[in-house]
Design a protein around this motif. Structure first.
Motif, PDB file in Angstrom:
ATOM      1  N   PRO A  18       0.841  -1.203   0.000  1.00 17.05           N
ATOM      2  CA  PRO A  18       0.000   0.000   0.000  1.00 17.05           C
ATOM      3  C   PRO A  18       0.880   1.259   0.000  1.00 17.05           C
ATOM      4  CG  PRO A  18      -0.726  -1.556   1.675  1.00 17.05           C
ATOM      5  CD  PRO A  18       0.569  -2.073   1.132  1.00 17.05           C
ATOM      6  N   GLU A  19       0.335   2.328  -0.507  1.00 12.58           N
ATOM      7  CA  GLU A  19       1.066   3.593  -0.581  1.00 12.58           C
ATOM      8  C   GLU A  19       1.553   3.997   0.813  1.00 12.58           C
ATOM      9  OE1 GLU A  19       0.420   8.167  -2.094  1.00 12.58           O
ATOM     10  OE2 GLU A  19      -0.910   6.591  -2.824  1.00 12.58           O
ATOM     11  N   GLY A  20       2.790   4.451   0.871  1.00 15.51           N
ATOM     12  CA  GLY A  20       3.390   4.886   2.123  1.00 15.51           C
ATOM     13  C   GLY A  20       4.144   3.791   2.860  1.00 15.51           C
ATOM     14  N   PHE A  21       4.154   2.570   2.313  1.00 16.38           N
ATOM     15  CA  PHE A  21       4.856   1.454   2.937  1.00 16.38           C
ATOM     16  C   PHE A  21       5.838   0.851   1.949  1.00 16.38           C
ATOM     17  CE2 PHE A  21       0.864   1.832   5.154  1.00 16.38           C
ATOM     18  CZ  PHE A  21       1.255   1.774   6.481  1.00 16.38           C
ATOM     19  N   LYS A  22       6.893   0.279   2.495  1.00 18.05           N
ATOM     20  CA  LYS A  22       7.934  -0.335   1.669  1.00 18.05           C
ATOM     21  C   LYS A  22       8.201  -1.744   2.176  1.00 18.05           C
ATOM     22  CE  LYS A  22      12.850  -0.044   0.807  1.00 18.05           C
ATOM     23  NZ  LYS A  22      14.089   0.422   1.388  1.00 18.05           N
ATOM     24  N   LEU A  23       8.253  -2.705   1.260  1.00 15.83           N
ATOM     25  CA  LEU A  23       8.626  -4.072   1.584  1.00 15.83           C
ATOM     26  C   LEU A  23      10.134  -4.119   1.751  1.00 15.83           C
ATOM     27  CD1 LEU A  23       7.647  -7.080   1.760  1.00 15.83           C
ATOM     28  CD2 LEU A  23       8.306  -7.258  -0.633  1.00 15.83           C
ATOM     29  N   VAL A  65       9.555  -7.319   6.309  1.00 15.94           N
ATOM     30  CA  VAL A  65       8.861  -6.297   7.083  1.00 15.94           C
ATOM     31  C   VAL A  65       8.265  -5.289   6.117  1.00 15.94           C
ATOM     32  CG1 VAL A  65      10.264  -6.490   9.185  1.00 15.94           C
ATOM     33  CG2 VAL A  65      10.951  -4.894   7.396  1.00 15.94           C
ATOM     34  N   ALA A  66       7.178  -4.670   6.570  1.00 26.10           N
ATOM     35  CA  ALA A  66       6.622  -3.519   5.860  1.00 26.10           C
ATOM     36  C   ALA A  66       7.043  -2.303   6.673  1.00 26.10           C
ATOM     37  CB  ALA A  66       5.103  -3.608   5.779  1.00 26.10           C
ATOM     38  N   ARG A  67       7.750  -1.396   6.047  1.00 25.27           N
ATOM     39  CA  ARG A  67       8.216  -0.192   6.737  1.00 25.27           C
ATOM     40  C   ARG A  67       7.275   0.969   6.423  1.00 25.27           C
ATOM     41  NH1 ARG A  67      12.839  -1.403   9.078  1.00 25.27           N
ATOM     42  NH2 ARG A  67      14.128  -3.026   8.130  1.00 25.27           N
ATOM     43  N   ASP A  68       6.995   1.763   7.455  1.00 22.94           N
ATOM     44  CA  ASP A  68       6.166   2.944   7.263  1.00 22.94           C
ATOM     45  C   ASP A  68       7.016   4.077   6.703  1.00 22.94           C
ATOM     46  OD1 ASP A  68       7.590   4.040   9.438  1.00 22.94           O
ATOM     47  OD2 ASP A  68       5.914   3.791  10.839  1.00 22.94           O
ATOM     48  N   ALA A  69       6.440   5.256   6.560  1.00 25.43           N
ATOM     49  CA  ALA A  69       7.136   6.400   5.967  1.00 25.43           C
ATOM     50  C   ALA A  69       8.388   6.795   6.741  1.00 25.43           C
ATOM     51  CB  ALA A  69       6.188   7.588   5.854  1.00 25.43           C
ATOM     52  N   GLU A  70       8.414   6.482   8.052  1.00 28.56           N
ATOM     53  CA  GLU A  70       9.582   6.801   8.880  1.00 28.56           C
ATOM     54  C   GLU A  70      10.612   5.670   8.873  1.00 28.56           C
ATOM     55  OE1 GLU A  70       6.305   7.321  10.334  1.00 28.56           O
ATOM     56  OE2 GLU A  70       6.509   9.289   9.385  1.00 28.56           O
TER      57      GLU A  70
END
Length: 187
Positions: A18-23, A65-70
């Motif tokens: 989803p937008e704003g997250f990075k695998l 992990v899915a990382r948030d914007a931070e």
């Protein structure tokens, strides 16, 4: 997989983050956050904080992990390749931080990890165990199998009587596969 599914070529139904997250691949310093997410899920068997640190070190290639914007972990999936069956990825745990639920992170994490494992490790099957009352996990893995045109079979792996503590539900083995090659590749 039916003959018609095999004739259709490789599947490309992997869900994007989803937008704003990075695998991403977990790092040792993510272990504490992953432990907290597991603890707060109230659905997973919580392992020691030490085990999550080791998992991030020793099984990072088969976890995500899915990382948030931070850049902080918002969700995780841990897994390993079965030593006796090197084409099988065992998904150990998957959880989403409460603040990020309802965005499709678990689906995207599972799809992303399996796509990487298929591509890099030659994985053709996924296994996981789920207790009968865990409706969310049962739906997640059933929809994964359906999305990827793979069969799903279930059988009790560990009966409740095998667990030392009272009240543990049986662990039902979910076998998913075979999986096809990643999109754009032929077997």
């Amino acid at each position: 997989m039916t003959a018609a599914q095999a004739d259709a070529g490789p599947r490309s139904d992997y869900r994007e983050m989803p937008e704003g997250f990075k695998l991403d691949t977990p790092r040792v310093e993510d272990g504490a956050a992953i432990w907290r997410i597991a603890r707060d899920s109230k659905a997973l068997d919580l392992n020691s904080s030490y085990s999550y640190l080791l998992w991030c070190r020793d099984f990072a290639a088969t976890s995500a992990v899915a990382r948030d914007a931070e850049g902080e972990p918002a969700a995780f999936v841990t897994g390993y390749v079965r030593p006796e069956s090197p084409d099988t990825l065992v998904v150990w745990q998957i959880a989403v931080d409460d603040a990020h639920r309802g965005r499709g992170l678990a689906t995207a994490l599972l799809d992303g990890l399996v796509a990487r494992a298929v591509r890099e490790l030659g994985v053709r099957r996924v296994e996981t165990t789920i207790t009968p009352g865990n409706a969310a996990s049962n739906r997640l893995f059933a929809s994964f199998a359906e999305r990827h045109g793979a069969s799903l079979t279930r059988e009790v792996l560990f009966d409740a009587g095998l667990f030392p503590e009272q009240g543990h539900d049986p662990e039902v083995l979910n076998l998913i596969g075979p999986l096809g090659p990643p999109a754009g590749q032929r077997p």
